[in-house]
Design a protein around this motif. Sequence first.
Motif, PDB file in Angstrom:
ATOM      1  N   LYS A   1      10.053 -12.204   7.435  1.00 49.99           N
ATOM      2  CA  LYS A   1      10.358 -11.077   6.551  1.00 49.99           C
ATOM      3  C   LYS A   1      10.445 -11.558   5.108  1.00 49.99           C
ATOM      4  O   LYS A   1      11.070 -12.576   4.810  1.00 49.99           O
TER       5      LYS A   1
ATOM      6  N   SER B   1       3.667 -11.750   8.580  1.00 54.18           N
ATOM      7  CA  SER B   1       4.460 -10.619   9.069  1.00 54.18           C
ATOM      8  C   SER B   1       4.413 -10.537  10.587  1.00 54.18           C
ATOM      9  O   SER B   1       5.433 -10.300  11.254  1.00 54.18           O
ATOM     10  N   GLU B   2       3.220 -10.748  11.166  1.00 51.32           N
ATOM     11  CA  GLU B   2       3.084 -10.729  12.626  1.00 51.32           C
ATOM     12  C   GLU B   2       3.863 -11.863  13.277  1.00 51.32           C
ATOM     13  O   GLU B   2       4.226 -11.786  14.452  1.00 51.32           O
TER      14      GLU B   2
END
Length: 285
Positions: free
Chosen positions: A28, A23-24
């Motif tokens: 997505k 996610s970082e």
Amino acid sequence: MNTLKIALQKSGRLSEKSLGILSECGIKLPDFKSKLKNTATNFPLEILFLRDDDIPKYVENGIVDIGIIGENEVLEQKRKVSVIRRLGFANCRLSLAVPKEAQYTGIQFFSQKKIATSYPNIVSDFLKKKQIEAQVVEISGSVEIAPSIGLADAVADLVSSGSTLLHNGLTEVEEILQSEAVMISNNTLQPEVAEILDALLFRIQAVLNSRENKYILLNAPNSAIKSITELLPGMKSPTILPLADSGWSSIHSVVKENEFWQIIDQLKKLGAEGILVIPIEKMVF
């Protein structure tokens, strides 16, 4: 279109941390709850959620291209995979532990003893290196209970805080190895897939760099600039901006988080004021 296939642990802390770093990286994913397979919407990545001890096998056999797994599992299974990146989370250690009432005097304590563990290969290799002859008893789950039910004289298990050992009347006495989450790859990646992997590794490294470093801003008298910049070299060199007050400047730089507290007193002694330390979201060298 080519897709990079990655295996992650389907549940638990390692799974959460692995999804967190993706996610970082700006990747997505649709709602993945109750799914065993998912595909990113903005990056050519397909995820398989597996049991942790299945991941090295899937990577070796080319069912997936890469996986994120504890280093201890990689060492235990001895699969033909490559560790391509250490990820700095899920840190733990594999240690030997004995009942707290045992009179432990050193590694020779384990000679001719029974040791219960879920990692028989690692433990056997360790004992062989130490020239200790002992019986390694392989069990899965609830390793800590083995001495209290007479199954073994000692255990070798993963330790984070050590509280689980203490709650089961055990004392940690020997560290076998340190472990953390690692990314592994099979050794037959197609060039197109390897290119996608390089793009993912670039993003991951930027995230890891940001975790290790902080952005620092401070005000200092011009007479101290040379000494302060020697303490705070930054990525290349600090940014120095004049303040409205004559004889003072603002210094902007980057400092490793684990070094900051070692130099803060020196900065103050040199006259630094208004010191701010700010998290970095991404950091690309």
